[in-house]
Design a protein around this motif. Structure first.
Motif, mmCIF file in Angstrom:
data_model
loop_
_atom_site.group_PDB
_atom_site.id
_atom_site.type_symbol
_atom_site.label_atom_id
_atom_site.label_comp_id
_atom_site.label_asym_id
_atom_site.label_seq_id
_atom_site.Cartn_x
_atom_site.Cartn_y
_atom_site.Cartn_z
ATOM 1 N N UNK A 149 -37.657 -32.933 29.804
ATOM 2 C CA UNK A 149 -38.611 -33.978 30.631
ATOM 3 C C UNK A 149 -39.887 -34.027 29.878
ATOM 4 N N UNK A 150 -40.368 -32.977 29.374
ATOM 5 C CA UNK A 150 -41.465 -32.714 28.498
ATOM 6 C C UNK A 150 -41.144 -32.539 27.168
ATOM 7 N N UNK A 151 -40.123 -31.759 26.812
ATOM 8 C CA UNK A 151 -39.620 -31.685 25.466
ATOM 9 C C UNK A 151 -39.044 -32.758 24.762
ATOM 10 N N UNK A 152 -38.248 -33.496 25.562
ATOM 11 C CA UNK A 152 -37.258 -34.320 24.739
ATOM 12 C C UNK A 152 -37.875 -35.394 23.983
ATOM 13 N N UNK A 153 -37.409 -35.992 22.899
ATOM 14 C CA UNK A 153 -37.876 -36.961 21.880
ATOM 15 C C UNK A 153 -37.407 -38.404 22.597
ATOM 16 N N UNK A 154 -36.658 -38.613 23.604
ATOM 17 C CA UNK A 154 -36.046 -39.646 23.858
ATOM 18 C C UNK A 154 -37.133 -40.683 24.342
ATOM 19 N N UNK A 155 -37.198 -41.968 24.250
ATOM 20 C CA UNK A 155 -38.094 -42.909 24.713
ATOM 21 C C UNK A 155 -38.196 -43.139 26.157
ATOM 22 N N UNK A 156 -36.985 -43.163 26.908
ATOM 23 C CA UNK A 156 -37.181 -43.598 28.199
ATOM 24 C C UNK A 156 -36.178 -42.360 28.885
ATOM 25 N N UNK A 157 -36.577 -41.831 29.926
ATOM 26 C CA UNK A 157 -35.703 -40.867 30.856
ATOM 27 C C UNK A 157 -35.661 -41.119 32.225
ATOM 28 N N UNK A 158 -34.361 -41.376 32.730
ATOM 29 C CA UNK A 158 -34.026 -41.770 34.121
ATOM 30 C C UNK A 158 -34.215 -40.260 34.662
ATOM 31 N N UNK A 159 -35.033 -39.926 35.687
ATOM 32 C CA UNK A 159 -35.344 -38.702 36.461
ATOM 33 C C UNK A 159 -35.308 -38.639 37.949
ATOM 34 N N UNK A 160 -34.196 -37.668 38.381
ATOM 35 C CA UNK A 160 -34.531 -37.515 39.878
ATOM 36 C C UNK A 160 -35.709 -37.215 40.328
ATOM 37 N N UNK A 161 -36.305 -37.811 41.338
ATOM 38 C CA UNK A 161 -37.822 -37.748 41.629
ATOM 39 C C UNK A 161 -38.212 -36.213 41.904
ATOM 40 N N UNK A 162 -37.329 -35.291 42.518
ATOM 41 C CA UNK A 162 -37.939 -34.089 42.710
ATOM 42 C C UNK A 162 -38.103 -33.031 41.696
ATOM 43 N N UNK A 163 -37.932 -33.671 40.178
ATOM 44 C CA UNK A 163 -38.311 -32.874 39.130
ATOM 45 C C UNK A 163 -39.571 -33.243 38.495
ATOM 46 N N UNK A 164 -40.094 -34.346 38.928
ATOM 47 C CA UNK A 164 -41.413 -34.879 38.349
ATOM 48 C C UNK A 164 -42.544 -33.992 38.714
ATOM 49 N N UNK A 165 -43.294 -33.333 38.038
ATOM 50 C CA UNK A 165 -44.403 -32.485 38.323
ATOM 51 C C UNK A 165 -45.585 -32.948 37.921
ATOM 52 N N UNK A 166 -45.807 -33.993 37.037
ATOM 53 C CA UNK A 166 -46.942 -34.395 36.360
ATOM 54 C C UNK A 166 -46.964 -35.941 36.625
ATOM 55 N N UNK A 167 -48.154 -36.456 36.034
ATOM 56 C CA UNK A 167 -48.133 -37.872 35.973
ATOM 57 C C UNK A 167 -48.020 -38.461 34.387
ATOM 58 N N UNK B 75 -32.164 -48.538 22.334
ATOM 59 C CA UNK B 75 -31.111 -49.140 21.823
ATOM 60 C C UNK B 75 -29.752 -48.378 22.012
ATOM 61 N N UNK B 76 -29.870 -47.363 22.402
ATOM 62 C CA UNK B 76 -28.613 -46.379 22.577
ATOM 63 C C UNK B 76 -29.142 -45.241 23.575
ATOM 64 N N UNK B 77 -27.841 -44.694 24.053
ATOM 65 C CA UNK B 77 -28.036 -43.473 24.901
ATOM 66 C C UNK B 77 -27.587 -42.151 24.496
ATOM 67 N N UNK B 78 -28.169 -41.047 25.207
ATOM 68 C CA UNK B 78 -27.681 -39.839 24.504
ATOM 69 C C UNK B 78 -28.056 -38.818 25.616
ATOM 70 N N UNK B 79 -27.320 -37.604 25.515
ATOM 71 C CA UNK B 79 -27.470 -36.401 26.166
ATOM 72 C C UNK B 79 -28.862 -36.051 26.070
ATOM 73 N N UNK B 80 -29.567 -35.469 27.201
ATOM 74 C CA UNK B 80 -30.836 -35.290 27.255
ATOM 75 C C UNK B 80 -31.126 -34.182 25.922
#
Length: 344
Positions: free
Chosen positions: A50-68, A25-30
């Protein structure tokens, strides 16, 4: 407004990792994002969130995704920053309903031409023979002088002043309290003082230009001051008479450009930069903040300092400058020792 991860992914052609029904329902700095909020990661220094944030949804550049499996739902794209910009533009369009109609009280000269679906806010003044294109929005307390031409789908925010005979293209944005077409700084010294030189030209702002708040763009003495297509000008900037600025330049706050200087295309000029008059500045130049340019500049240069020169050379010189007292002391000691050895 509430959106699901699936809806967001459809806007930016992203791949979902996690719950596609996760809602925001809103946006915020990571760094500060909480449950129910959307954020993004586009730089290495923020990848740990990416692992620590409480955000519900994060848009991520693919090169930073290390897990499933991550706690937040991820939307994976090639460039998260650009994807986030797309979303912000869409959200702005949804949030801001485009106005139309003429509010009262306002004054529009009988000889002015107003296009279709134009909005004129209360207490605005449109002078004789001015033309306002279709879909343009003129917010309250704007002054538009005689024979001004404004194209289609432009926005003139409250308090802006557009002087006589100026031309503004399509899809332009001029923010509050900016003045377009004020007199250039032209005075002839005489025995009795300074004689004002009439400023008879205008300002031409081409399509897709954005000008920040509290800027002053002076009319030409004769001819035009020109701001080229796609150029973006920050707040608190002075552009003097008969300056010609090309296409797709970006100029940061508090810069000043003196009269009759010609600037090419795709340049980046940092904040508080000063550019002297009657210069020729090329294309694809980078000028770092607080620089002073007093010479013509060739294509592709990167400048720093006052007077500005090659940024790499400036930094190397600055290292020596900081050590200058120490260097002088060493030279004095060497001279002293040399004299003592000679006397012996």
């Amino acid at each position: 407004m509430e959106f699901t991860a699936a809806q967001i992914a459809s806007f930016i052609n992203g791949k979902i990792l996690g719950d596609e029904n996760a809602s925001i329902t809103g946006v915020s700095p990571i760094e500060n994002a909480q449950n129910g909020q959307l954020s993004f990661v586009s730089q290495e220094k923020f990848a740990e969130f990416i692992s620590l944030s409480e955000a519900s949804v994060i848009i991520v550049s693919g090169k930073f995704v290390k897990e499933e499996n991550y706690k937040p739902t991820l939307i994976v794209v090639e460039d998260a920053y650009l994807a986030f910009q797309v979303l912000m533009n869409l959200y702005q369009q949804m949030r801001e309903e485009k106005k139309s109609g003429i509010e009262q009280p306002s004054t529009i000269a009988d000889s002015a031409t107003i296009g279709e679906n134009v909005y004129v806010g209360a207490h605005s003044y449109i002078s004789d023979k001015s033309k306002i294109g279709n879909g343009t929005q003129i917010f309250p307390q704007v002054y538009i002088g005689k024979n001004v031409k404004i194209g289609e789908n432009s926005i003139i925010y409250s308090g802006a002043r557009i002087y006589d005979y100026c031309v503004i293209g399509d899809n332009c944005i001029i923010h509050s309290n900016t003045v377009v077409g004020s007199d250039g700084f032209g005075f002839q010294p005489t025995k009795d003082g300074y004689q004002k030189i009439p400023q008879l030209g205008n300002v031409v702002i081409e399509n897709n230009v954005e000008i920040g708040s509290n800027c002053s763009i002076d009319r030409g003495t004769i001819g035009s001051t020109v701001i080229g297509e796609g150029t973006k000008i920050d707040n608190l900037i002075q552009i003097a008479h008969n300056v010609k600025i090309g296409k797709n330049n970006v100029i940061a706050a508090q810069a000043g450009i003196a009269g009759s200087t010609v600037i090419g295309d795709w340049n980046m000029i940092g904040g508080q930069t000063g550019v002297a008059g009657h210069l020729k500045i090329g294309n694809q130049i980078r000028v770092q903040a607080q620089s002073g340019i007093n010479r013509d500049v060739q294509d592709g240069e990167t400048l720093f300092g006052t007077p500005a020169f090659n940024a790499g050379d400036y930094r190397r010189s600055y290292v020596l400058f900081r050590k200058f007292p120490e260097i002088v002391e060493r030279i004095n000691n060497l001279e002293k020792n040399s004299k003592e050895n000679t006397n012996e």
